[in-house]
Design an enzyme around this catalytic site. Structure first.
Site, PDB file in Angstrom:
ATOM      1  N   LYS A 214       0.614  -3.324  -5.688  1.00 12.67           N
ATOM      2  CA  LYS A 214       2.076  -3.197  -5.674  1.00 12.67           C
ATOM      3  C   LYS A 214       2.698  -4.576  -5.911  1.00 12.67           C
ATOM      4  O   LYS A 214       2.007  -5.593  -5.855  1.00 12.67           O
ATOM      5  CB  LYS A 214       2.547  -2.596  -4.350  1.00 12.67           C
ATOM      6  CG  LYS A 214       1.666  -1.467  -3.818  1.00 12.67           C
ATOM      7  CD  LYS A 214       1.537  -0.249  -4.734  1.00 12.67           C
ATOM      8  CE  LYS A 214       0.675   0.807  -4.048  1.00 12.67           C
ATOM      9  NZ  LYS A 214       0.305   1.946  -4.827  1.00 12.67           N
TER      10      LYS A 214
HETATM   11  C1  LIG Z   1      -0.418   2.950  -3.551  1.00 11.45           C
HETATM   12  C2  LIG Z   1       0.134   4.280  -3.250  1.00 11.45           C
HETATM   13  C3  LIG Z   1      -0.040   4.886  -1.994  1.00 11.45           C
HETATM   14  C4  LIG Z   1      -0.940   4.331  -0.934  1.00 11.45           C
HETATM   15  O1  LIG Z   1      -0.538   3.086  -0.454  1.00 11.45           O
HETATM   16  P1  LIG Z   1      -1.519   2.312   0.555  1.00 11.45           P
HETATM   17  O2  LIG Z   1      -0.678   1.209   1.098  1.00 11.45           O
HETATM   18  O3  LIG Z   1      -2.685   1.836  -0.248  1.00 11.45           O
HETATM   19  O4  LIG Z   1      -1.921   3.276   1.618  1.00 11.45           O
HETATM   20  C5  LIG Z   1       0.591   6.094  -1.762  1.00 11.45           C
HETATM   21  N1  LIG Z   1       1.348   6.683  -2.697  1.00 11.45           N
HETATM   22  C6  LIG Z   1       1.540   6.143  -3.911  1.00 11.45           C
HETATM   23  C7  LIG Z   1       2.415   6.827  -4.904  1.00 11.45           C
HETATM   24  C8  LIG Z   1       0.917   4.924  -4.232  1.00 11.45           C
HETATM   25  O5  LIG Z   1       1.087   4.405  -5.461  1.00 11.45           O
END
Ligand SMILES: *Cc1c(COP(=O)(O)O)cnc(C)c1O
Length: 381
Positions: A184
């Site tokens: 992210k």
């Molecule tokens: C990355 C992601 C998650 C999970 O996030 P984490 O912090 O790794 O648990 C959930 N939903 C979407 C749409 C994502 O892109």
């Protein structure tokens, strides 16, 4: 073989400042949730214009906390997009509730409100609206698609700093969860944040995050005593973020707007350089300044592309450019296939996106030449 280093699909933009930020917690010995997390939560709430922000260990645990805090459990249904990261559906199963899939729109990659409306039953308790790749879902249409009383949860994993009709992600529904995974735009290694304007829900989630602990009646009446432990009248979890991560998150959050502005700039460069390729569809840009650009996800038209998507991805890899499918259609994944036996054919949009989307590199450690090289390589096909 190429001599330039591989252009990664994504790289976290961390460095000296994040490194220095870890010094204070390490020297003081306050390592778990403490003053740095509190400062990070406050700054995050201000940036996203919400009343409450609670740091968690990930977006996944944040979503779980929201569902548990809303009391969602066995017998309840939660509508989720069929094309999203697997965690969006997994959290529903953690609560013993049933995920009900809705198809996505091929242009925005976000859930199709008309299909959400078709999936509503008397058991529907919530919808998880995913802001996939940083573009906000159409929140008004989703709200209108479900009866009053159905909770709207934002999976804002990709959407730190995004906005919809001028309102930041995080305050567009009843509660939201963000991710600070290194894929992210801002990161704490692993980590997440839940936001809400519902004070009662925030209070419940704060307790659930910390094993369900609350100030006991005895403590309330007799004041703090060294021999009184908190009461535990909820089944909670340990979803607390460390103060080391809080310190890193605070530095990263300070760079969020710059990161997004840079990504927006290079997203436009990609669009300007690539949109003449009729076979490669550009992602939707959304309203001005609203897209958080967690990823730049194109669609390789199987009818007109010079080669199929997977062959194209191999070709780009050989040219030193890393790519990934946008994400996956959950009904095609082994666990879901075996447990629910849903045919992916029921979700033509999701299936198509699963097969034909391709994320190309976009992150804050690339320079203009890197972007131009990606454009040139694609245009040379
Ligand atoms: C990355 C992601 C998650 C999970 O996030 P984490 O912090 O790794 O648990 C959930 N939903 C979407 C749409 C994502 O892109």
């Amino acid at each position: 073989m190429t001599e330039r280093p591989m252009i990664q699909i994504s790289l976290p933009a961390t460095g000296e400042e994040e490194w220095q930020a870890c010094r204070e917690p390490l020297m003081s010995g306050w390592l778990t949730q403490g003053p740095k997390v509190a400062a990070f939560e406050q700054a995050f709430a201000e940036r996203h214009r919400v009343d409450h922000a609670l740091a968690t260990t990930s977006c996944t645990t944040g979503l779980h906390l929201i569902l548990a805090g809303m009391g969602i459990g066995p017998g309840d249904e939660v509508i989720v997009p069929a094309f999203t990261w697997v965690a969006t559906a997994n959290v529903v199963l953690y609560c013993g509730a049933t995920p009900v899939f809705a198809d996505v729109d091929r242009e925005t990659y976000n859930v199709d409100p008309a299909d959400v409306a078709r999936k509503v039953t008397a058991r529907t308790k919530a919808v998880i609206a995913v802001h996939l790749f940083g573009l906000c879902a159409d929140m008004a249409a989703i709200r209108a698609a479900v009866p009053d009383g159905v909770r709207i949860i934002e999976d804002a994993a990709c959407a730190a700093g995004a906005a919809w009709r001028g309102t930041p992600a995080g305050g567009l529904g009843d509660a939201a969860a963000f991710s600070f995974h290194p894929r992210k735009s801002v990161t704490t290694g692993e980590g997440g944040m839940v936001t809400t304007n519902d004070s009662e829900l925030a209070e419940t989630m704060a307790r659930l995050r910390n094993h369900g602990a609350s100030v006991s009646e005895e403590q309330r009446h007799r004041g703090p005593k060294p021999y009184i432990l908190p009461d535990f009248n909820l089944l909670g979890f340990n979803y607390r973020m460390t103060d080391l991560q809080g310190a890193v998150g605070l530095v990263q959050l300070g760079k969020l707007d710059r990161f997004i502005a840079e990504r927006q700039h290079f997203a436009e460069r990609y669009r300007d350089g690539l949109q003449r390729l009729g076979w490669l569809r550009m992602p939707r840009f959304g309203e001005s300044g609203g897209h958080a650009w967690q990823a730049f996800v194109t669609y390789v038209d199987p009818e007109t592309a010079p080669m199929p998507r997977n062959a194209l991805m191999e070709h780009l890899k050989a040219a030193g450019i890393s790519t990934r499918p946008g994400t996956h259609a959950i009904p095609t994944l082994g666990y879901y296939r075996e447990r629910f036996g849903i045919s992916p054919d029921e979700f033509p949009g999701s299936r198509d996106c699963d097969a034909n989307t391709m994320a190309i590199p976009l992150h804050n450690r690339m320079n203009a030449e890197d972007y131009d090289y990606v454009i040139e390589t694609l245009c040379a096909l």
